[in-house]
Write an enzyme that holds these catalytic residues in place. Structure first.
Site, PDB file in Angstrom:
ATOM      1  N   LYS A 131       3.884  -0.775  16.932  1.00 55.40           N
ATOM      2  CA  LYS A 131       4.758  -1.983  15.650  1.00 55.40           C
ATOM      3  C   LYS A 131       4.077  -1.592  14.732  1.00 55.40           C
ATOM      4  O   LYS A 131       3.811  -0.757  14.256  1.00 55.40           O
ATOM      5  CB  LYS A 131       3.948  -3.243  16.412  1.00 55.40           C
ATOM      6  CG  LYS A 131       2.449  -3.125  15.951  1.00 55.40           C
ATOM      7  CD  LYS A 131       1.389  -3.511  16.699  1.00 55.40           C
ATOM      8  CE  LYS A 131       0.178  -4.049  15.608  1.00 55.40           C
ATOM      9  NZ  LYS A 131      -1.237  -4.921  16.609  1.00 55.40           N
ATOM     10  N   TYR A 138      -1.700   2.612 -18.946  1.00 55.86           N
ATOM     11  CA  TYR A 138      -2.152   1.179 -18.828  1.00 55.86           C
ATOM     12  C   TYR A 138      -3.016   0.159 -19.252  1.00 55.86           C
ATOM     13  O   TYR A 138      -4.064   0.459 -18.288  1.00 55.86           O
ATOM     14  CB  TYR A 138      -1.111   0.051 -18.146  1.00 55.86           C
ATOM     15  CG  TYR A 138       0.853   0.880 -17.703  1.00 55.86           C
ATOM     16  CD1 TYR A 138       1.217   0.431 -18.946  1.00 55.86           C
ATOM     17  CD2 TYR A 138       0.930   1.203 -16.463  1.00 55.86           C
ATOM     18  CE1 TYR A 138       2.852   0.991 -18.379  1.00 55.86           C
ATOM     19  CE2 TYR A 138       2.601   1.679 -16.639  1.00 55.86           C
ATOM     20  CZ  TYR A 138       3.094   1.352 -18.338  1.00 55.86           C
ATOM     21  OH  TYR A 138       4.328   2.101 -17.747  1.00 55.86           O
TER      22      TYR A 138
HETATM   23  C1  LIG Z   1      -1.979  -4.212  16.930  1.00 61.36           C
HETATM   24  C2  LIG Z   1      -2.460  -4.627  18.788  1.00 61.36           C
HETATM   25  C3  LIG Z   1      -3.137  -3.591  19.073  1.00 61.36           C
HETATM   26  C4  LIG Z   1      -3.544  -2.571  19.006  1.00 61.36           C
HETATM   27  O1  LIG Z   1      -4.751  -2.289  17.700  1.00 61.36           O
HETATM   28  P1  LIG Z   1      -5.236  -1.579  17.197  1.00 61.36           P
HETATM   29  O2  LIG Z   1      -6.797  -2.188  16.271  1.00 61.36           O
HETATM   30  O3  LIG Z   1      -4.494  -0.497  16.101  1.00 61.36           O
HETATM   31  O4  LIG Z   1      -5.680  -0.584  18.514  1.00 61.36           O
HETATM   32  C5  LIG Z   1      -3.880  -4.298  20.123  1.00 61.36           C
HETATM   33  N1  LIG Z   1      -3.041  -5.349  21.330  1.00 61.36           N
HETATM   34  C6  LIG Z   1      -2.449  -6.155  20.167  1.00 61.36           C
HETATM   35  C7  LIG Z   1      -1.918  -7.779  20.928  1.00 61.36           C
HETATM   36  C8  LIG Z   1      -1.783  -5.833  18.719  1.00 61.36           C
HETATM   37  O5  LIG Z   1      -1.595  -6.715  18.204  1.00 61.36           O
END
Ligand SMILES: *Cc1c(COP(=O)(O)O)cnc(C)c1O
Length: 359
Positions: A35, A255
């Site tokens: 994702k 800055y």
């Molecule tokens: C993003 C996600 C994961 C992965 O989690 P990590 O901590 O990046 O391994 C697992 N399960 C769900 C439902 C997620 O949304």
């Protein structure tokens, strides 16, 4: 010649890290979480590389899955927030994508879909303590009945941990106990484990594990180097020195002259700033590697540049290579120094730094 600011993604490292997840959970199928553009690492390239090695891809939404349509991947998608309207759910079912069902609305839309017309599985999400997504565990039986036999045969029971990376085991033990007691008596596959649980909670592995952060070569545990888990950082965010200055005590940098020289100091200006995804809130003293040697951020990060105190390094010259995070400086260390999360550093990288995928 273009700007030397670069994000390199080592796809062989991503594949290696997936094998580490498999080694940790040898009896489980893998949902490789890609994702948010594979946590900023480039979903098309990562998906193509992992396709032969994973069982499923985890994305947030239908659009993330459809964006990868042209790649003709063999692995199916799991839409981890499920669908956001009935029309979208119809399309997801027509394509055979697996769906998370976490609210009443999604459940109602399923009521008007024909299970014989799709191969999609439904991942029934149970709320076990994080209070993010899912149904109360006590409702499992009623929910499965409501779905009816043909959906039920394809249902997966899932939940998500709030604190699997923490040293205090209690919240995770509580979530496991709630899940186990809700799922007991239903002969359905189960899925709970994110990266931290894959590495630290073998009793949570069950039929499907869902690695994300670890695939990109990061340890979810505070202060732990990736190598301690045999993980290989996949991303290298780098640039070059484009200016050098000698400062007298009292003179300032950047800055608002936030950083002031306490001694005669040598400052290197690097061609990467918050417009490239380096956090503008980074504090003085954040580690930066100049020619492989540690130096410290000096002064407020600009849009296109940042400055580093290189007084203690032997020779630094124009054009010297700078690693902002990568295999030799963990993104988690840069993040922790600034009370940030490396998940956030990766996912908010803009398109501006050139991105190269190394196979
Ligand atoms: C993003 C996600 C994961 C992965 O989690 P990590 O901590 O990046 O391994 C697992 N399960 C769900 C439902 C997620 O949304």
């Amino acid at each position: 010649m273009s700007r030397p600011t670069l994000v390199q993604v080592d796809l062989a490292a991503v594949e290696h890290n997936l094998q580490i997840a498999r080694t940790c959970a040898p009896a489980s199928q893998v949902v490789a979480c890609i994702k948010a553009d594979a946590y900023g690492h480039g979903a098309p390239e990562v998906a193509q590389r992992l396709d032969p090695h994973t069982d499923l891809f985890g994305v947030a939404s239908l659009d993330e899955a459809l964006a990868l349509d042209a790649l003709q991947l063999k692995s199916n998608f799991l839409l981890m927030e499920g669908c956001f309207c009935e029309q979208e759910q119809r399309e997801a079912l027509a394509r055979g994508f697996d769906l998370v069902l976490h609210n009443r609305q999604q459940l109602a839309w399923i009521g008007s879909a024909d299970p014989a017309q799709t191969t999609s599985r439904l991942w029934l999400k149970l709320e076990t303590g994080m209070h993010r997504l899912g149904f109360p565990p006590a409702q499992v039986s009623g929910l499965l009945d409501q779905l009816g036999d043909s959906w039920k045969e394809r249902a997966v029971l899932m939940s998500h941990f709030a604190s699997a990376e923490e040293t205090d085991p209690q919240p995770t033990l509580d979530q496991l106990a709630r899940f186990d007691s809700a799922a007991a008596g239903f002969d359905r596959p189960r899925s709970l484990a994110n990266s931290a649980a894959i590495l630290a909670w073998p009793q949570s592995h069950q039929q499907f594990v869902r690695p994300g952060f670890m695939l990109y070569g990061n340890s979810p545990f505070t202060g732990e180097a990736p190598a301690q888990r045999n993980l290989r950082p996949a991303m290298r965010f780098s640039s070059q020195v484009i200016a050098l200055h000698q400062l007298q005590p009292g003179e300032g940098v950047g800055y608002n002259l936030r950083w002031r020289a306490q001694r005669p100091s040598r400052i290197a200006v690097v061609a990467a700033g918050y417009g490239d995804g380096y956090p503008r809130t980074a504090r003085d003293g954040t580690p930066v590697l100049v020619k492989g040697q540690r130096a410290l951020l000096a002064g407020t990060v600009s849009m296109d540049m940042l400055a580093v105190d290189v007084t203690d390094l032997p020779v630094v010259e124009l054009g010297d290579e700078v690693e902002l995070w990568g295999p030799d400086l963990a993104a988690t260390e840069v993040a922790a120094f600034n009370e940030m999360s490396a998940y956030e550093l990766f996912t908010r990288l803009p398109v501006r730094p050139r991105c190269l995928h190394l196979t």
